[in-house]
Design a protein around this motif. Structure first.
Motif, mmCIF file in Angstrom:
data_model
loop_
_atom_site.group_PDB
_atom_site.id
_atom_site.type_symbol
_atom_site.label_atom_id
_atom_site.label_comp_id
_atom_site.label_asym_id
_atom_site.label_seq_id
_atom_site.Cartn_x
_atom_site.Cartn_y
_atom_site.Cartn_z
ATOM 1 N N TYR A 85 0.852 -1.182 0.000
ATOM 2 C CA TYR A 85 0.000 0.000 0.000
ATOM 3 C C TYR A 85 0.895 1.243 0.000
ATOM 4 O O TYR A 85 1.791 1.372 0.847
ATOM 5 N N THR A 86 0.627 2.166 -0.930
ATOM 6 C CA THR A 86 1.340 3.440 -0.993
ATOM 7 C C THR A 86 0.308 4.561 -0.943
ATOM 8 O O THR A 86 -0.505 4.697 -1.855
ATOM 9 N N LEU A 87 0.339 5.347 0.128
ATOM 10 C CA LEU A 87 -0.653 6.406 0.340
ATOM 11 C C LEU A 87 0.031 7.764 0.394
ATOM 12 O O LEU A 87 0.992 7.959 1.149
ATOM 13 N N GLN A 88 -0.481 8.697 -0.415
ATOM 14 C CA GLN A 88 -0.027 10.079 -0.347
ATOM 15 C C GLN A 88 -0.932 10.829 0.630
ATOM 16 O O GLN A 88 -2.095 11.097 0.341
ATOM 17 N N VAL A 89 -0.409 11.141 1.806
ATOM 18 C CA VAL A 89 -1.168 11.831 2.839
ATOM 19 C C VAL A 89 -1.119 13.326 2.547
ATOM 20 O O VAL A 89 -0.054 13.952 2.618
ATOM 21 N N LYS A 90 -2.284 13.908 2.218
ATOM 22 C CA LYS A 90 -2.340 15.303 1.795
ATOM 23 C C LYS A 90 -3.124 16.196 2.749
ATOM 24 O O LYS A 90 -2.853 17.387 2.838
ATOM 25 N N THR A 91 -4.115 15.650 3.449
ATOM 26 C CA THR A 91 -4.964 16.453 4.325
ATOM 27 C C THR A 91 -5.068 15.785 5.695
ATOM 28 O O THR A 91 -4.709 14.604 5.867
ATOM 29 N N LYS A 92 -5.599 16.534 6.660
ATOM 30 C CA LYS A 92 -5.765 15.976 8.008
ATOM 31 C C LYS A 92 -6.830 14.895 8.027
ATOM 32 O O LYS A 92 -6.822 14.025 8.910
ATOM 33 N N GLU A 93 -7.772 14.945 7.052
ATOM 34 C CA GLU A 93 -8.777 13.882 6.976
ATOM 35 C C GLU A 93 -8.131 12.532 6.682
ATOM 36 O O GLU A 93 -8.644 11.490 7.097
ATOM 37 N N ASP A 94 -6.996 12.537 5.958
ATOM 38 C CA ASP A 94 -6.306 11.278 5.668
ATOM 39 C C ASP A 94 -5.795 10.609 6.937
ATOM 40 O O ASP A 94 -5.589 9.395 6.964
ATOM 41 N N MET A 95 -5.569 11.387 7.992
ATOM 42 C CA MET A 95 -5.063 10.822 9.244
ATOM 43 C C MET A 95 -6.103 9.941 9.918
ATOM 44 O O MET A 95 -5.762 9.146 10.801
#
Length: 455
Positions: A85-95
């Motif tokens: 899994y490769t995730l680009q964390v861009k916003t606080k919602e992604d947390m």
């Protein structure tokens, strides 16, 4: 004890999770607290998450120092392929994305040059924020000792911890990579059933080193006997071999048959029926090699009769419905030989009915409403009430959709051949494939089968 008796005992131990079941109580064990070395208590619960797998939940608490620890451990089978899994964390919602991380998974953040190796942490069911908090807690654990014995190292680690804490605020984008050879880890897609542009999921074949780390023994088959080459007899015969049910792991039989699809190629159909739990599976494998070019099949649905078209979806094929902004990645449903209606029903079951995050505390009203609306749209497509396109994109070129006008062209169906990208070849394992000397090896194998051909 026989295998069947062992599976019955396993079914009695791992019960479906149910908040109203008074008999489903955790087992309490007195344990040593590793923080203050006094005696605390550990609660163990062996259960099954609906539509997911068997797990062991453990929770430790110490009444003396109030230290607590919770863990989750998979009790199910190791998957056939590893997952990355490769995730680009861009916003606080992604947390807030939910994460299932098994103990065999490694976690990396390239921007910090940070890695948690496999088997150094117990499995957990948490969020991305929870993973970061757990990493910070581990770094802070021995800081008082470091400050006393090696202040320079303690200062560097403190700077690293501050960088970690800034990631929680998502002041800048970062990449989270979870690599699990067992295939039992998971990162939530909050936009399901639509495609998550920030999340990339790659399935791969384990290496011998991965198998050794997981404790899987791969037996090398001895090919002393001459392999049979009578394909005509194999086409007319159904082969039966013993296996285990993927749902309850009870002994079952798998039937396998070689079938010729008109105007296409030979495929291998495998079906498993479990007498213990009634679970049924069917899977299709291509009987040929990977094609030189990928195939993209686009069908414009104009009539309800299109639902009866035969369809072969290989395990490397992805399914797209542009009008619904929906994409089903490769290996999601495995290989299938069914009808177009059967494929759409399987997609609905996977997204709506069998979604593990649609039940219990993981479910939210907005998510349930969105997925329910998606299921209604699928029903309208099956009933012929929506004008949509179905796209089968198979980089291996081993998927097929029936042309009801054959041998004439189908006016509503478009078949495109394309050259695979480097990334697609990487997913198929073709970049590392060595073909030097393969022709001589093939000739040598033929001579070994029939020495008379030397003449």
């Amino acid at each position: 004890m026989s295998v069947i008796e062992e599976e019955r005992v396993r079914g009695a131990v791992f019960k479906d999770i149910n908040a109203e079941d008074e008999d489903q109580q955790p087992t309490v064990i007195e344990s040593l607290c590793m923080n203050c070395y006094e005696n605390g208590s550990t609660r163990l619960l062996l259960t099954k998450i609906p539509f997911f797998k068997e797990i062991i939940i453990s929770s430790f608490s110490c009444p003396h120092c109030n230290w607590t620890n919770t863990e989750i451990q998979s009790a199910g089978r190791i998957q056939e392929q590893g997952v990355l899994y490769t995730l680009q964390v861009k916003t606080k919602e992604d947390m807030n994305r939910e994460v299932v991380k098994s103990d065999s998974a490694s976690t990396r953040i390239p921007q910090l040059d940070f890695e948690i190796p496999a088997f150094t942490q117990k499995g957990s069911l948490s969020t991305i924020e929870g993973l970061l908090d757990r990493a910070v807690m581990g770094l802070e654990q021995d800081q008082p000792i470091r400050k006393a014995t090696d202040p320079a190292v303690a200062e560097k680690i403190e700077e690293f911890i501050q960088r970690f804490k800034k990631l929680k605020e998502v002041e800048e984008e970062f990449t989270l990579i979870i690599d699990d050879p067992s295939g039992n880890s998971f990162i939530e897609n909050p936009f399901a059933p639509q495609k998550d542009t920030a999340l990339t999921v790659t399935h791969y074949k384990r290496t011998p080193e991965h198998n050794a780390a997981l404790g899987i023994e791969v037996e090398e088959e001895e090919n002393d006997e001459k392999p049979g080459n009578d394909l005509d007899a194999m086409r007319n015969e159904v082969l039966v071999f013993n296996t285990n049910c993927p749902e309850c792991n009870a002994p079952a039989n798998t039937n396998m048959k070689l079938v010729q699809i008109p105007h296409f190629k030979e495929v291998i159909i495998m079906a498993t029926n479990c007498d213990s739990c009634g679970h049924r599976t069917n899977e299709v494998k291509s009987g040929g090699a990977t094609e030189e070019l990928g195939t993209r099949i686009t069908l414009h649905l104009t009539d309800p009769s299109d639902m009866s078209r035969d369809l072969l979806k290989s395990e490397t094929c992805s399914v797209l419905i542009p009008e619904l902004e929906f994409e089903l990645g490769m290996a999601a449903l495995g290989g299938k030989f069914t009808t177009l209606e059967g494929l759409l029903k399987d997609i609905k079951d996977l997204i709506v009915s069998k979604n593990p995050f649609m039940c219990g505390d993981s479910s939210t009203a907005d998510r349930a409403e969105k997925l329910e609306l998606f299921g209604q749209k699928i029903d309208k497509i099956i009933a012929g009430e929506m004008d949509v396109h179905i796209i089968l994109d198979d980089p291996a070129g081993n998927s097929y959709l029936q042309n009801v006008y054959a041998p004439d062209p189908d006016p509503e169906m478009k078949i495109e051949k394309y050259t695979r990208t480097f990334e697609q070849n990487e997913d198929l394992g073709l970049n590392d494939m060595k073909t030097e000397g393969s022709q001589m090896f093939f000739v040598g194998a033929l001579l070994h089968q029939n020495p008379k051909t030397c003449d």
